[in-house]
Design a protein around this motif. Structure first.
Motif, mmCIF file in Angstrom:
data_model
loop_
_atom_site.group_PDB
_atom_site.id
_atom_site.type_symbol
_atom_site.label_atom_id
_atom_site.label_comp_id
_atom_site.label_asym_id
_atom_site.label_seq_id
_atom_site.Cartn_x
_atom_site.Cartn_y
_atom_site.Cartn_z
ATOM 1 N N ASN A 97 -74.029 -101.685 -23.842
ATOM 2 C CA ASN A 97 -74.155 -101.149 -22.483
ATOM 3 C C ASN A 97 -74.110 -102.303 -21.466
ATOM 4 O O ASN A 97 -73.984 -103.471 -21.841
ATOM 5 C CB ASN A 97 -75.410 -100.281 -22.335
ATOM 6 C CG ASN A 97 -76.704 -101.066 -22.470
ATOM 7 O OD1 ASN A 97 -76.720 -102.299 -22.506
ATOM 8 N ND2 ASN A 97 -77.804 -100.354 -22.556
ATOM 9 N N ASP A 98 -74.211 -101.976 -20.177
ATOM 10 C CA ASP A 98 -74.115 -102.982 -19.116
ATOM 11 C C ASP A 98 -75.234 -104.019 -19.178
ATOM 12 O O ASP A 98 -75.077 -105.129 -18.678
ATOM 13 C CB ASP A 98 -74.128 -102.311 -17.731
ATOM 14 C CG ASP A 98 -72.826 -101.582 -17.445
ATOM 15 O OD1 ASP A 98 -71.781 -101.998 -17.991
ATOM 16 O OD2 ASP A 98 -72.856 -100.594 -16.688
ATOM 17 N N GLU A 99 -76.369 -103.648 -19.787
ATOM 18 C CA GLU A 99 -77.489 -104.599 -19.893
ATOM 19 C C GLU A 99 -77.339 -105.514 -21.111
ATOM 20 O O GLU A 99 -78.197 -106.356 -21.364
ATOM 21 C CB GLU A 99 -78.831 -103.850 -20.000
ATOM 22 C CG GLU A 99 -79.253 -103.120 -18.737
ATOM 23 C CD GLU A 99 -78.591 -101.754 -18.602
ATOM 24 O OE1 GLU A 99 -78.602 -100.981 -19.581
ATOM 25 O OE2 GLU A 99 -78.043 -101.473 -17.525
ATOM 26 N N GLY A 100 -76.283 -105.317 -21.884
ATOM 27 C CA GLY A 100 -76.060 -106.159 -23.061
ATOM 28 C C GLY A 100 -76.724 -105.644 -24.331
ATOM 29 O O GLY A 100 -76.704 -106.314 -25.360
ATOM 30 N N LYS A 101 -77.324 -104.451 -24.261
ATOM 31 C CA LYS A 101 -77.943 -103.873 -25.456
ATOM 32 C C LYS A 101 -76.832 -103.410 -26.408
ATOM 33 O O LYS A 101 -75.894 -102.724 -25.996
ATOM 34 C CB LYS A 101 -78.833 -102.690 -25.082
ATOM 35 C CG LYS A 101 -79.476 -102.033 -26.295
ATOM 36 C CD LYS A 101 -80.323 -100.834 -25.929
ATOM 37 C CE LYS A 101 -80.881 -100.232 -27.211
ATOM 38 N NZ LYS A 101 -81.560 -98.976 -26.990
ATOM 39 N N TYR A 151 -69.764 -99.268 -24.007
ATOM 40 C CA TYR A 151 -68.434 -99.818 -24.263
ATOM 41 C C TYR A 151 -68.295 -100.032 -25.763
ATOM 42 O O TYR A 151 -69.222 -100.519 -26.411
ATOM 43 C CB TYR A 151 -68.240 -101.148 -23.518
ATOM 44 C CG TYR A 151 -68.383 -100.984 -22.033
ATOM 45 C CD1 TYR A 151 -67.304 -100.568 -21.259
ATOM 46 C CD2 TYR A 151 -69.613 -101.181 -21.417
ATOM 47 C CE1 TYR A 151 -67.447 -100.376 -19.896
ATOM 48 C CE2 TYR A 151 -69.764 -100.986 -20.048
ATOM 49 C CZ TYR A 151 -68.678 -100.578 -19.302
ATOM 50 O OH TYR A 151 -68.824 -100.380 -17.954
ATOM 51 N N ILE A 152 -67.141 -99.694 -26.303
ATOM 52 C CA ILE A 152 -66.918 -99.839 -27.741
ATOM 53 C C ILE A 152 -66.464 -101.268 -28.033
ATOM 54 O O ILE A 152 -65.433 -101.714 -27.546
ATOM 55 C CB ILE A 152 -65.863 -98.828 -28.250
ATOM 56 C CG1 ILE A 152 -66.336 -97.402 -27.975
ATOM 57 C CG2 ILE A 152 -65.587 -99.056 -29.734
ATOM 58 C CD1 ILE A 152 -65.316 -96.328 -28.331
ATOM 59 N N ASN A 153 -67.281 -101.983 -28.825
ATOM 60 C CA ASN A 153 -66.964 -103.362 -29.218
ATOM 61 C C ASN A 153 -66.168 -103.421 -30.520
ATOM 62 O O ASN A 153 -65.232 -104.199 -30.640
ATOM 63 C CB ASN A 153 -68.240 -104.186 -29.427
ATOM 64 C CG ASN A 153 -68.918 -104.540 -28.131
ATOM 65 O OD1 ASN A 153 -68.320 -104.490 -27.059
ATOM 66 N ND2 ASN A 153 -70.186 -104.903 -28.217
ATOM 67 N N VAL A 154 -66.608 -102.624 -31.507
ATOM 68 C CA VAL A 154 -66.030 -102.705 -32.845
ATOM 69 C C VAL A 154 -65.951 -101.309 -33.455
ATOM 70 O O VAL A 154 -66.870 -100.512 -33.295
ATOM 71 C CB VAL A 154 -66.905 -103.594 -33.775
ATOM 72 C CG1 VAL A 154 -66.300 -103.702 -35.167
ATOM 73 C CG2 VAL A 154 -67.122 -104.977 -33.181
ATOM 74 N N ILE A 155 -64.859 -101.052 -34.144
ATOM 75 C CA ILE A 155 -64.707 -99.819 -34.926
ATOM 76 C C ILE A 155 -64.330 -100.262 -36.333
ATOM 77 O O ILE A 155 -63.372 -101.019 -36.520
ATOM 78 C CB ILE A 155 -63.579 -98.917 -34.381
ATOM 79 C CG1 ILE A 155 -63.868 -98.518 -32.939
ATOM 80 C CG2 ILE A 155 -63.416 -97.678 -35.277
ATOM 81 C CD1 ILE A 155 -62.673 -97.892 -32.225
ATOM 82 N N ARG A 156 -65.103 -99.800 -37.314
ATOM 83 C CA ARG A 156 -64.831 -100.172 -38.709
ATOM 84 C C ARG A 156 -64.914 -98.945 -39.595
ATOM 85 O O ARG A 156 -65.588 -97.979 -39.260
ATOM 86 C CB ARG A 156 -65.869 -101.189 -39.198
ATOM 87 C CG ARG A 156 -65.846 -102.485 -38.424
ATOM 88 C CD ARG A 156 -66.867 -103.448 -38.918
ATOM 89 N NE ARG A 156 -66.665 -103.711 -40.344
ATOM 90 C CZ ARG A 156 -67.252 -104.666 -41.007
ATOM 91 N NH1 ARG A 156 -68.089 -105.462 -40.399
ATOM 92 N NH2 ARG A 156 -67.033 -104.849 -42.287
ATOM 93 N N TYR A 157 -64.279 -99.040 -40.732
ATOM 94 C CA TYR A 157 -64.407 -97.990 -41.744
ATOM 95 C C TYR A 157 -65.033 -98.557 -43.018
ATOM 96 O O TYR A 157 -64.913 -97.993 -44.090
ATOM 97 C CB TYR A 157 -63.060 -97.292 -41.987
ATOM 98 C CG TYR A 157 -62.752 -96.377 -40.824
ATOM 99 C CD1 TYR A 157 -63.249 -95.081 -40.795
ATOM 100 C CD2 TYR A 157 -62.048 -96.834 -39.720
ATOM 101 C CE1 TYR A 157 -63.030 -94.258 -39.701
ATOM 102 C CE2 TYR A 157 -61.821 -96.018 -38.634
ATOM 103 C CZ TYR A 157 -62.317 -94.737 -38.626
ATOM 104 O OH TYR A 157 -62.111 -93.915 -37.537
#
Length: 164
Positions: A97-101, A151-157
């Motif tokens: 999120n915008d706060e870096g969480k 925000y989506i940083n990483v998508i993995r399977y």
């Protein structure tokens, strides 16, 4: 209200199937024997072993019936290479999120929910917002405390960390 998805990962289906087999082939016969032994002791009305094990047997039978019905309607969803790069059922997703969480979730069926592992149901607002999105996409989710942006940083399977 929308129909709930009857989806499950292969690993989740195998876990439910394993539980069913254990309950039916091992645990139930063990408790049935205890009930028979307790019943042979005579007066059942004051026999705590009999009462307890009889209740346990009803709980086992109830769970067995549930698992049989559930396994019949569940649809196993296996990973497909076409999913790569987008969020679909079974994906592990890292959000910020915008706060870096930073949070990590895996989208699974309702039978696999595990909040300690970050497993969320496909029917949850967060999962519904994520489906079809890509890395760097913004996701807006209505929560009890208001609208949240991620925000989506990483998508993995594959899992972020090894699973037990």
């Amino acid at each position: 209200m929308a129909e709930k998805a009857h989806l499950i990962t292969r690993k989740g289906w195998e876990a439910l199937d394993k539980e069913l087999k254990y309950l039916w082939k091992e645990y139930r016969p063990e408790i049935t024997l205890k009930v028979q032994e307790a019943a042979a002791q005579g007066d059942r009305s004051e026999n705590a072993d009999y009462t307890y094990n009889k209740r346990l047997l009803r709980q086992i039978d109830s769970r067995v019936r549930y698992l049989i019905k559930r396994l019949e309607v569940l649809k196993i969803v296996d990973y497909s290479p076409q999913q790569e790069g987008k969020v679909f059922f079974g994906a592990w997703v890292e959000l910020e999120n915008d706060e870096g969480k930073i949070v990590r979730y895996r989208i699974v069926g309702k039978d696999e929910i595990d909040t300690k592992k970050g497993y969320i149901t496909i029917d949850s607002p967060m999962a519904r917002a994520l489906i079809g999105k890509q890395v760097d996409d913004e996701v807006s989710v209505q929560t009890p405390s208001g609208r949240k942006e991620w925000y989506i940083n990483v998508i993995r399977y594959q899992p972020f960390e090894p699973e037990d």
